[in-house]
Design a protein around this motif. Structure first.
Motif, PDB file in Angstrom:
ATOM      1  N   LEU A  30       5.009  -1.031  -3.706  1.00 43.26           N
ATOM      2  CA  LEU A  30       4.226  -0.818  -2.493  1.00 43.26           C
ATOM      3  C   LEU A  30       4.610   0.550  -1.965  1.00 43.26           C
ATOM      4  O   LEU A  30       5.808   0.841  -1.808  1.00 43.26           O
ATOM      5  N   GLU A  31       3.616   1.396  -1.760  1.00 43.39           N
ATOM      6  CA  GLU A  31       3.907   2.709  -1.213  1.00 43.39           C
ATOM      7  C   GLU A  31       3.030   2.938   0.011  1.00 43.39           C
ATOM      8  O   GLU A  31       1.845   2.620  -0.004  1.00 43.39           O
ATOM      9  N   VAL A  32       3.640   3.450   1.071  1.00 39.58           N
ATOM     10  CA  VAL A  32       2.893   3.765   2.286  1.00 39.58           C
ATOM     11  C   VAL A  32       3.061   5.251   2.579  1.00 39.58           C
ATOM     12  O   VAL A  32       4.180   5.760   2.623  1.00 39.58           O
ATOM     13  N   LEU A  33       1.944   5.943   2.730  1.00 39.59           N
ATOM     14  CA  LEU A  33       1.968   7.359   3.071  1.00 39.59           C
ATOM     15  C   LEU A  33       1.484   7.515   4.500  1.00 39.59           C
ATOM     16  O   LEU A  33       0.438   6.973   4.862  1.00 39.59           O
ATOM     17  N   LYS A  54      -5.571   0.900   0.859  1.00 40.27           N
ATOM     18  CA  LYS A  54      -6.308   0.904   2.130  1.00 40.27           C
ATOM     19  C   LYS A  54      -5.888   2.105   2.966  1.00 40.27           C
ATOM     20  O   LYS A  54      -4.693   2.399   3.075  1.00 40.27           O
ATOM     21  N   LEU A  55      -6.880   2.767   3.541  1.00 37.51           N
ATOM     22  CA  LEU A  55      -6.620   3.850   4.498  1.00 37.51           C
ATOM     23  C   LEU A  55      -6.895   3.329   5.901  1.00 37.51           C
ATOM     24  O   LEU A  55      -7.938   2.721   6.139  1.00 37.51           O
ATOM     25  N   SER A 104      -2.394   5.902   7.855  1.00 40.46           N
ATOM     26  CA  SER A 104      -1.542   5.487   6.755  1.00 40.46           C
ATOM     27  C   SER A 104      -2.414   5.101   5.565  1.00 40.46           C
ATOM     28  O   SER A 104      -3.539   4.631   5.734  1.00 40.46           O
ATOM     29  N   ILE A 105      -1.867   5.365   4.392  1.00 33.99           N
ATOM     30  CA  ILE A 105      -2.512   4.924   3.159  1.00 33.99           C
ATOM     31  C   ILE A 105      -1.528   3.975   2.491  1.00 33.99           C
ATOM     32  O   ILE A 105      -0.392   4.355   2.206  1.00 33.99           O
ATOM     33  N   ALA A 111       8.582   0.761  -1.718  1.00 35.66           N
ATOM     34  CA  ALA A 111       9.351  -0.480  -1.891  1.00 35.66           C
ATOM     35  C   ALA A 111       9.042  -1.067  -3.256  1.00 35.66           C
ATOM     36  O   ALA A 111       7.875  -1.145  -3.654  1.00 35.66           O
ATOM     37  N   HIS A 112      10.075  -1.466  -3.990  1.00 38.34           N
ATOM     38  CA  HIS A 112       9.889  -2.125  -5.282  1.00 38.34           C
ATOM     39  C   HIS A 112       9.733  -3.609  -4.992  1.00 38.34           C
ATOM     40  O   HIS A 112      10.692  -4.269  -4.589  1.00 38.34           O
TER      41      HIS A 112
END
Ligand code: NI
Length: 148
Positions: A99-102, A128-129, A58-59, A91-92
């Protein structure tokens, strides 16, 4: 998973005291599970280091969506590296920050390059990765999935 084996480990009493305190703080009720998690973490670390290794991960990105051109650049990069992206969640957090999670999957070196590009964008304040492997792949030697 294999069968359970019992092993004896010699360890300095002070070191063990620190370990027990730390694992207690982290919510472990049993020393064996704390040991196993440490071992797995080392294995995952070693297994995801090779540039060619297949990794999942995840990033996580925290950014200010008012930063000039940033949302567009983030989208552009995700399209450029679309083969690595499994899914994204946004998420706003408040008026300004996102906040974005990939969730990513691919060769270690490519995933790292992608994460570096994202995290390096102006306006991304923290990123962070986390690299890992599927549970069934843990501890397995590297496989060659394609021929050169
Ligand atoms: Ni947002």
């Amino acid at each position: 998973m294999g069968k359970l084996e019992r092993i004896g480990v010699s360890i300095d009493s002070e070191l063990l005291k620190h370990f027990d305190r730390l694992s207690g703080e982290r919510g472990y009720t049993n020393r064996s599970e704390a040991f196993r998690d440490l071992i797995r973490d080392q294995l995952v670390g070693q297994q995801t280091t090779a540039p060619n290794a297949m990794v999942v991960g995840s990033i996580t990105l925290i950014y200010d969506h008012h930063a000039s051109g940033l949302p567009e650049k983030l989208t552009e990069l995700q399209h450029e590296f679309h083969a690595l992206v499994v899914s994204t969640t946004h998420a706003h957090l408040d008026h300004d920050s996102c906040l974005e999670v990939l969730i990513v999957r691919g060769r270690g070196a490519e995933v790292e390059r992608f994460a570096d590009r994202l995290i390096g964008l102006k306006g991304v304040v923290h990123g962070k990765l986390v690299k890992s492997v599927a549970a069934g792949e843990l501890g397995k030697p590297k496989k060659h999935t394609h021929k050169h």
